[in-house]
Enzyme design. Structure first.
Site, PDB file in Angstrom:
ATOM      1  N   GLU A  66     -11.760  -3.777  -2.565  1.00  0.00           N
ATOM      2  CA  GLU A  66     -10.778  -2.809  -3.057  1.00  0.00           C
ATOM      3  C   GLU A  66     -10.530  -3.032  -4.545  1.00  0.00           C
ATOM      4  OE1 GLU A  66      -7.251  -3.239  -0.376  1.00  0.00           O
ATOM      5  OE2 GLU A  66      -8.628  -4.578   0.667  1.00  0.00           O
ATOM      6  N   HIS A  97      -9.882   1.794   0.540  1.00  0.00           N
ATOM      7  CA  HIS A  97      -9.740   0.683   1.494  1.00  0.00           C
ATOM      8  C   HIS A  97     -10.808   0.689   2.598  1.00  0.00           C
ATOM      9  CE1 HIS A  97      -7.716  -2.478   3.707  1.00  0.00           C
ATOM     10  NE2 HIS A  97      -6.684  -2.472   2.862  1.00  0.00           N
ATOM     11  N   HIS A 119       0.805  -1.230   0.000  1.00  0.00           N
ATOM     12  CA  HIS A 119       0.000   0.000   0.000  1.00  0.00           C
ATOM     13  C   HIS A 119       0.837   1.279   0.000  1.00  0.00           C
ATOM     14  CE1 HIS A 119      -3.526  -2.366   0.222  1.00  0.00           C
ATOM     15  NE2 HIS A 119      -3.650  -2.482   1.505  1.00  0.00           N
TER      16      HIS A 119
END
Length: 335
Positions: free
Chosen positions: A301, A169, A94
């Site tokens: 996601e 997210h 991420h």
């Protein structure tokens, strides 16, 4: 002076979103059920302190420059080897230690009226978290219909080619954020394949048909029905290859809570979707005294495929100067 983290409101009288310029984050989303009773359907915190202090497991934020995992935190692009911070076992996850979820974005527009919207912008510098080139990122949240939230993300590289893959997210619980686990929610996912992973949760490069496996949600199933057959729970990238299309977006998933009858239909133009059942959430003190345990929410996601930068057979996530990355998500609520 850097902008201060703050919370802004977006409302159309039916649904109300609270959004922060910290990580372009959804902190709260109030949605009615069939009886008109309102619940906050996203996990999060009452104020920004826990987000800023790094206590959030990516609740509600936009992650990047590259969402999901990059193997060993390394990739080659245009004959240059890039090294990224490793923050998830041997991988970079991420966007690294300080991804787009852990910075203050600028609020460049806040519109009321027929289609209320808020636009956040962030400038990511060359070399930030190891990534090449300057990139300007925009994220616009809007309420185009009575019970629809839309997110339009775009990113423009200014001087170097770079991988870009953003994801939203949010952890969803359609019964309300404090109502326990989501194992009783049912879901349909318009994907006939997943990208299976190795012991470090990195895709093997294979694209695997899921017909007849516990991963098969091409017809609606309860999330908890077969979750014990999936070691650790669901945390897998689905190839979005069989959804209807409308207005350039594919139907990705339909999530339904049997208690409130709230339903979320998700549409996107991304090639994949990480289906994650909050397997690592454990005793987090959330909003209004709620304590979030394992499976307290579900993440949907939409994304480029994990580790695509190192997998030539996956859709490319490289964006070059003169090109623009675009990614739209449409969250339609009904009951």
């Amino acid at each position: 002076m850097a902008a201060e983290p703050k919370i802004l409101e977006l409302s159309n009288g039916r649904i109300t979103a609270r959004l922060s310029n910290w990580g372009a984050t959804i902190t709260s989303l109030l949605v009615p059920d069939a009886q008109g009773s309102i619940a906050d359907v996203v996990l999060g915190f009452d104020d920004l302190d826990p987000y800023v202090k790094g206590m959030s497991p990516y609740f509600g934020c936009i992650v990047g420059r590259v969402a999901n995992r990059i193997k060993d935190g390394k990739f080659r692009l245009n004959e240059v080897e890039y090294s990224l911070p490793v923050n998830n076992g041997p991988n970079s996850l991420h966007g690294g230690l300080k991804g787009f979820d852990k910075v203050v974005w600028d609020v460049v527009e806040h519109k009321d009226g027929e289609c209320p919207s808020i636009t956040f912008q962030y400038h990511s510098k060359d070399g930030e978290e190891g990534y090449p080139g300057d990139v300007t990122i925009r994220a616009t949240y809007s309420l185009p219909e009575a019970t629809t939230l839309r997110l339009d993300m775009e990113a423009t590289p200014e001087n170097k080619a770079t991988p870009i893959s953003l994801a939203q997210h949010t952890y969803w619980n359609l019964a309300g954020h404090a109502s326990g686990d989501i194992l009783n929610h049912s879901i349909q996912i318009w994907g006939k394949h997943i990208t299976p992973v190795d012991e470090n949760t990195i895709p093997t490069g294979e694209v695997m048909p899921i017909n007849g496996t516990p991963f098969d949600f091409t017809t609606e199933h309860k999330i908890g029905e077969r979750i014990n057959d999936v070691p650790g729970g669901y945390d897998h990238n689905y190839v979005l290859d069989c959804g209807d299309e409308k207005n350039g977006l594919k139907h990705a998933a339909k999530l339904r809570d049997p208690s409130s009858l709230r339903t979320l239909d998700l549409w996107t133009d991304a090639p994949g979707m990480q289906f994650y059942t909050a397997n690592y959430v454990n005793g987090i003190s959330g909003k209004v005294g709620a304590v979030y345990e394992k499976h307290a929410g579900v993440c949907l996601e939409t994304q480029g495929f994990p580790n695509a930068i190192n997998q030539p057979n996956f859709p490319s996530v490289v964006v070059r100067p003169g090109e623009k990355y675009k990614h739209t998500m449409l969250f339609e609520f009904s009951n």
